[in-house]
Design a protein around this motif. Sequence first.
Motif, PDB file in Angstrom:
ATOM      1  N   UNK A 144       0.828  -1.119  -0.081  1.00  0.00           N
ATOM      2  CA  UNK A 144      -0.071  -0.108  -0.013  1.00  0.00           C
ATOM      3  C   UNK A 144       0.863   1.235   0.056  1.00  0.00           C
ATOM      4  N   UNK A 145       2.061   1.160   0.426  1.00  0.00           N
ATOM      5  CA  UNK A 145       2.859   2.331   0.514  1.00  0.00           C
ATOM      6  C   UNK A 145       3.890   2.439  -0.716  1.00  0.00           C
ATOM      7  N   UNK A 146       3.823   1.563  -1.549  1.00  0.00           N
ATOM      8  CA  UNK A 146       4.590   1.521  -2.770  1.00  0.00           C
ATOM      9  C   UNK A 146       4.170   2.222  -3.897  1.00  0.00           C
ATOM     10  N   UNK A 147       4.939   3.016  -4.582  1.00  0.00           N
ATOM     11  CA  UNK A 147       4.491   3.806  -5.666  1.00  0.00           C
ATOM     12  C   UNK A 147       4.203   2.675  -6.943  1.00  0.00           C
ATOM     13  N   UNK A 148       3.252   3.253  -7.730  1.00  0.00           N
ATOM     14  CA  UNK A 148       2.933   2.396  -8.821  1.00  0.00           C
ATOM     15  C   UNK A 148       4.270   2.238  -9.599  1.00  0.00           C
ATOM     16  N   UNK A 149       4.512   0.863 -10.134  1.00  0.00           N
ATOM     17  CA  UNK A 149       5.809   0.413 -10.760  1.00  0.00           C
ATOM     18  C   UNK A 149       6.990   0.169  -9.432  1.00  0.00           C
ATOM     19  N   UNK A 150       6.501   0.584  -8.361  1.00  0.00           N
ATOM     20  CA  UNK A 150       7.670   0.006  -7.375  1.00  0.00           C
ATOM     21  C   UNK A 150       8.026  -1.365  -7.091  1.00  0.00           C
ATOM     22  N   UNK A 151       9.039  -1.755  -6.804  1.00  0.00           N
ATOM     23  CA  UNK A 151       9.248  -2.977  -6.562  1.00  0.00           C
ATOM     24  C   UNK A 151       9.614  -3.543  -5.184  1.00  0.00           C
ATOM     25  N   UNK A 152       9.010  -4.695  -4.617  1.00  0.00           N
ATOM     26  CA  UNK A 152       9.249  -5.062  -3.304  1.00  0.00           C
ATOM     27  C   UNK A 152       9.718  -6.341  -3.483  1.00  0.00           C
ATOM     28  N   UNK A 153      10.653  -6.508  -2.403  1.00  0.00           N
ATOM     29  CA  UNK A 153      11.372  -7.922  -2.250  1.00  0.00           C
ATOM     30  C   UNK A 153      11.342  -8.584  -0.947  1.00  0.00           C
TER      31      UNK A 153
END
Length: 503
Positions: A144-153
């Motif tokens: 929910x706090x990631x920007x559009x196209x942001x990546x999470x691992x």
Amino acid sequence: MKNIYCSYYTNSEPITVYMTKRLELQDGDKVLEPSAGEGTFIESVLNEGKSVEIEALDMNSGAIEILKRKFMHNDQVTLIRETDTLFDSQLDMYMMFSGYYDKIIGNPPYGAWQDYDKRKELKRKYIGYYVKETYSLFLLRCLSVLKENGILSFIIPDTFLFLNMHENIRKTLLKNAEILEILIFPSKFFPGVCFGYSNLSIITLKKTCDEAKALENTIRVIRGFKKAEELPKVLLDEYTKDIQIDTIKQSDIFKNSNTRFLLKDANVKLDLNKAKVTLGDVSDVVTGFYCGDNLKFIRVKDKTVKGSKNYEIINEDEIAECTSLEGIEEKGKKYIPYIKSTSAKRYLRDDDEWYVKWDKDTIAYYNYNKKSRFQNSKYYFKTGIAIPMVKSKTLKATLIQDRVFDQSIVGIFPKNEKYLYYILAYLNSDIVYKMIHILNPTTNNSSNYVKQLPFSIPNENELKIVNELVSKIMNSFEEEAIVDVAQKELNVIFEKKYLKLLA
Ligand SMILES: C[S@@+](CC[C@H](N)C(=O)[O-])C[C@H]1O[C@@H](n2cnc3c(N)ncnc32)[C@H](O)[C@@H]1O
């Protein structure tokens, strides 16, 4: 003492290297470590040499002090804050503005004890999601706090892929992210952590606000790793012969029951949609009794019994053969034989190994003691089938007759008695073991999954053949060669019947 913070710090270079590379860091990225611990991932992000800004959160003041000492003079680490990430009000703001971070990396807490008040608050904030296991809430929060196209691992247990209670988080991920890659590997790759109940996984995803795009995405799920050093080799597309790569379209996962990831098992996939009847339709599948304090109320035959270490040995004079829910009538007798834990053999249990206290006074105590659970008592002393809740290399199903069974057992009671031996053989067949593992690859045979096993009603001839083979096994129980041959025949019979479900 329960581990309230669940601080298993990441201490494995292959894991941190793989995850950091998957972030595809760019100059100017805002990076979040939401459960930073002592900062292992912060160090590996800094090592990439990009001009990024890193924010570190953790609720443990000890960890925060260490982070401050380590990174206070590093101007790339712009924020180190003691906070509860799941409730942090700054993150609430970022969520409202459709995200803030370009990259998020972490090893969120799992298996951490949540007290009841906190669970209540979590339930209020994360409505509809399973709150007893925080790692999935961290996924949700960080998405929910990631920007559009942001990546999470993230490195987390793999249970979110299969377990029913994580269905809503699966739906959220599948609609709001392109899941790029999931690696699955044994938890022992992670120094200091070894939980028996599941594997670990690393999930890497890219946030998207376009649901259609998310559903079109194909996920790579990679398994079969033998050591941690093989993980970063994936970055170079280098694989050993044991590596298995599944590609699954996100929209296809929605077609599976409970939106579950059905991974191929040795190149097979279970097509449950072809199964019209399930084991739950033809039998009652239930868990058993809990006395409230095993060491106090349960006794063991002798110390050769597996898992008997802290249990007292039964005094044979106190054993009664009682089959009443009211308790033992006979004076001086206190215990009845009890079905608990796995059996050494299939079909029949060798001897009674466990005993539970069942005199009238103790039954009265069980009835008012809040911890005791008389669950599914209408099945106690009935004829049925026991399988252990915890999986072992083979599924050993045994008959239950005139016994109470423990909550560590799943009891299967055919609705039509004529199927008793048939279902017993079915559960002991290799193909059913394969199917249950596909339904739920964790180490648990919980009744919910056992119920979902596809079951094809046998005709009279099939029933007769299987019944004869089961009788043969039971009558020649000590003669291993005869039992083996009969079991092989049964395996072939069931394989022919169910192979069509495995594509
Ligand atoms: C599994 S450790 C991982 C630490 C670090 N990410 C690493 O990989 O070495 C989990 C960390 O999460 C922190 N933590 C647990 N619950 C938290 C919460 N609700 N909010 C913020 N931090 C939390 C613990 O204090 C612990 O440092």
